[in-house]
Write a protein that holds these residues in place. Sequence first.
Motif, PDB file in Angstrom:
ATOM      1  N   CYS A 249      -8.712  -7.303  -6.721  1.00 12.60           N
ATOM      2  CA  CYS A 249      -9.322  -7.823  -5.481  1.00 12.60           C
ATOM      3  C   CYS A 249     -10.469  -8.781  -5.789  1.00 12.60           C
ATOM      4  N   THR A 250     -10.461  -9.916  -5.098  1.00 10.89           N
ATOM      5  CA  THR A 250     -11.532 -10.903  -5.287  1.00 10.89           C
ATOM      6  C   THR A 250     -12.544 -10.858  -4.151  1.00 10.89           C
ATOM      7  N   CYS A 252     -11.991 -11.797  -1.085  1.00  9.99           N
ATOM      8  CA  CYS A 252     -11.877 -13.013  -0.263  1.00  9.99           C
ATOM      9  C   CYS A 252     -11.869 -12.707   1.237  1.00  9.99           C
ATOM     10  N   GLY A 253     -11.399 -11.525   1.622  1.00 10.77           N
ATOM     11  CA  GLY A 253     -11.419 -11.125   3.031  1.00 10.77           C
ATOM     12  C   GLY A 253     -10.228 -11.582   3.837  1.00 10.77           C
ATOM     13  N   CYS A 255      -7.277 -10.383   3.923  1.00  5.67           N
ATOM     14  CA  CYS A 255      -6.616  -9.187   4.469  1.00  5.67           C
ATOM     15  C   CYS A 255      -7.265  -8.763   5.775  1.00  5.67           C
ATOM     16  N   CYS A 311      -2.451 -11.122   0.985  1.00  7.15           N
ATOM     17  CA  CYS A 311      -3.459 -10.987  -0.097  1.00  7.15           C
ATOM     18  C   CYS A 311      -3.084 -11.901  -1.272  1.00  7.15           C
TER      19      CYS A 311
HETATM   20  S1  SF4 Z   1      -6.951 -10.231   0.654  1.00  2.00           S
HETATM   21 FE1  SF4 Z   1      -8.202  -8.390   0.785  1.00  2.00          FE
HETATM   22  S2  SF4 Z   1      -7.437  -7.060  -0.843  1.00  2.00           S
HETATM   23 FE2  SF4 Z   1      -6.639  -9.143  -1.242  1.00  2.00          FE
HETATM   24  S3  SF4 Z   1      -8.149 -10.069  -2.622  1.00  2.00           S
HETATM   25 FE3  SF4 Z   1      -8.735 -10.665  -0.559  1.00  2.00          FE
HETATM   26  S4  SF4 Z   1     -10.216  -9.049   0.011  1.00  2.00           S
HETATM   27 FE4  SF4 Z   1      -9.120  -8.241  -1.748  1.00  2.00          FE
END
Ligand code: SF4
Length: 659
Positions: A249-250, A252-253, A255, A311
């Motif tokens: 997980c980075t 990034c948000g 999700c 994601c």
């Molecule tokens: S989409 Fe959600 S689970 Fe995937 S990297 Fe971004 S924050 Fe992490």
Amino acid sequence: MVEGEEIRIGVYVCHCGVNIAAVVDVKKVAEELSKVPNVVVAKDYQFMCSQPGQNIIVEDIKEHKLNRVVVAACSPRMHEPTFQRAVERGGLNPYLFEMANIREHCSWVHEKEKSAATEKAIKIVKAAVAKARLLKPLKVEKVKVIPRALVIGGGIAGIRASLDIANAGFEVHLVETRPSIGGNMARLDKTFPTLDCSQCILTPLMVEASRHPNITLHTYTDVVSIDGSVGNFKVKLLKKPRYVNEAKCTGCGVCVTKCPWTVPSEFDLGLGKRKAIYFEFPQAVPLIPVIDPEHCMYFQKGTCRACEKFCPPKAINFDQKPEEIELEVGAIILATGYGLYDVAKNMPEYGYRKYKDVITGLELERLVSATGPTKGHILRPSDGKEPKKVAIILCVGSRDEKHLRFCCRFGCVAGLKHAYYIVSHIPDAEVYICYRDIRTFGKGYEEFYERIRSYENVKFIRGSPMEILQDADGSLYFDVFDANTNRVVTLRPDLIVLETGIVPHPTFKEVAKVLKCSVGPDGFALELHPKLRPTETSVDGVFLAGAVQGPKDIPDTVAQAGAAASSAIALMSRGYVETIPYVSSINEDLCSGCGICQPLCAFDAISLVKKEDGKQVAKVDISKCKGCGVCVAACPSGAAQQLGFDDEQISAMVRTLTG
Ligand code: SF4
Ligand code: SF4
């Protein structure tokens, strides 16, 4: 001393200035004791605890070849270690020493009966001599301390304590039950009395803790069990599944944005919404989301999986399982913090949860916060309008015999800060503070009170509301008797803010049970001594930081966290702990293996083991035993004996006193 050697006892009677000598004829006591068998020298001296007094003992041990020493003076709580060290300097085992208390037990309680007091003192000292004849040398064992600490609770207290320990060069495991560290302080907009931004001072510490090479963060993790004792605790943790691979997980948000399901946010205390996959708050550390399976459509209905689909690094893992983690640590810091008193359940007269526009002070913090549900605008929950008249009610549940008897120690100044929030956000608003007393004990708090008092649109009413009611048009009102004007005032505020009392954090009860540490009548952790040992607990090696011990503001919390960290550092730096010599000892020949003693030991020091011949016997872990004597009193076979206080020694004293 050699077995069979002649017993040679030195007796020393202290005057304690006039504390003893003004009532007890100390010369007569020494003279009478000199006639007792095995007593080879008996002296009196003005202050036995002074250096010259101690030197008399050291020299007499050598000159008279003493192998037991009795000092008749004050309470052993005070000077027993002093005299034991003197005896050791004379070349004897320090436990070949006995102390007779002829001050608290005699001169202080028989001030007007000098002759009877002298006779009583003689008996007390003779009883000590009777025990001294049977004393055996005792040993102190050294137990190694694992140079690693566990901190339970990731609020400001736990973070501060972890950083202090880590900066001293020790490894720290910081455990937090929520998905992010930060605790209640992360919910605040500003801190009093300086009004600095709470996040601005907290977030750098959170980040520092997460990056510190000596700190391992265990968020979204619970403590399951703790065994062992000071220096050597064995800890089991259970890491709850986030359903997100932390390594991939980075943060990034994406999700969170894609998740179509919303539910009330715990962090915003139900005032705002979050998704079924969510970051606890925008500055969360670690910045890894968590899926709430109770509200996730995939877990509930087997559909959706939007987060997984979008994601970028494919970090979503719906198959993640709880993970058990085992640790060995030498010291533990309890920093579980506080929760709010349940006003909705216990004080229905305030209408909290019944009326939308009755909120708590912590909920107001979320409304004022730029990252909160109203993006920093103070808006009424019922209709989203700016309130023009706000009532702030202090001491809700606190200092109340029917609820919490204690003061929460920060509600008054928090209420003043909340008045500041209202008038600085809505300059034409009127604020009414209903109070019983304003308590502003902290540094700069009184000045802050004066500042808020000087605002024309902040009024102070000395009284608590009778009951909060609602008119047919939905507006709230209540009567309050103002003790300053002797009049009943009726207020019709647009918004009511309750400064509620505080209670131990809900997780503390379970942690206290796991640790077997003492809990006070108020439910908070009980310190070993309220003044002299406020960070220590009844369990050696377990220290207290912050509101787990009782209500505290942030400066006191941080100060205590530093003190708890220092205690843990001191323990780990020394590298070993010494066991107490007066522990329980089991005579395996007499032990029937009945097991009566085992559940009675409050310190979990007794286990039942099978010997090679198959016989079951009790075994005492001397690193856990506190020498309380409970097992000794309970053992029906007389197999459990307390070293330094065995049956023979106690019986000899009783026979002397009653003979
Ligand atoms: S989409 Fe959600 S689970 Fe995937 S990297 Fe971004 S924050 Fe992490
Ligand atoms: S003396 Fe007290 S602490 Fe020690 S084993 Fe017995 S019951 Fe436990």
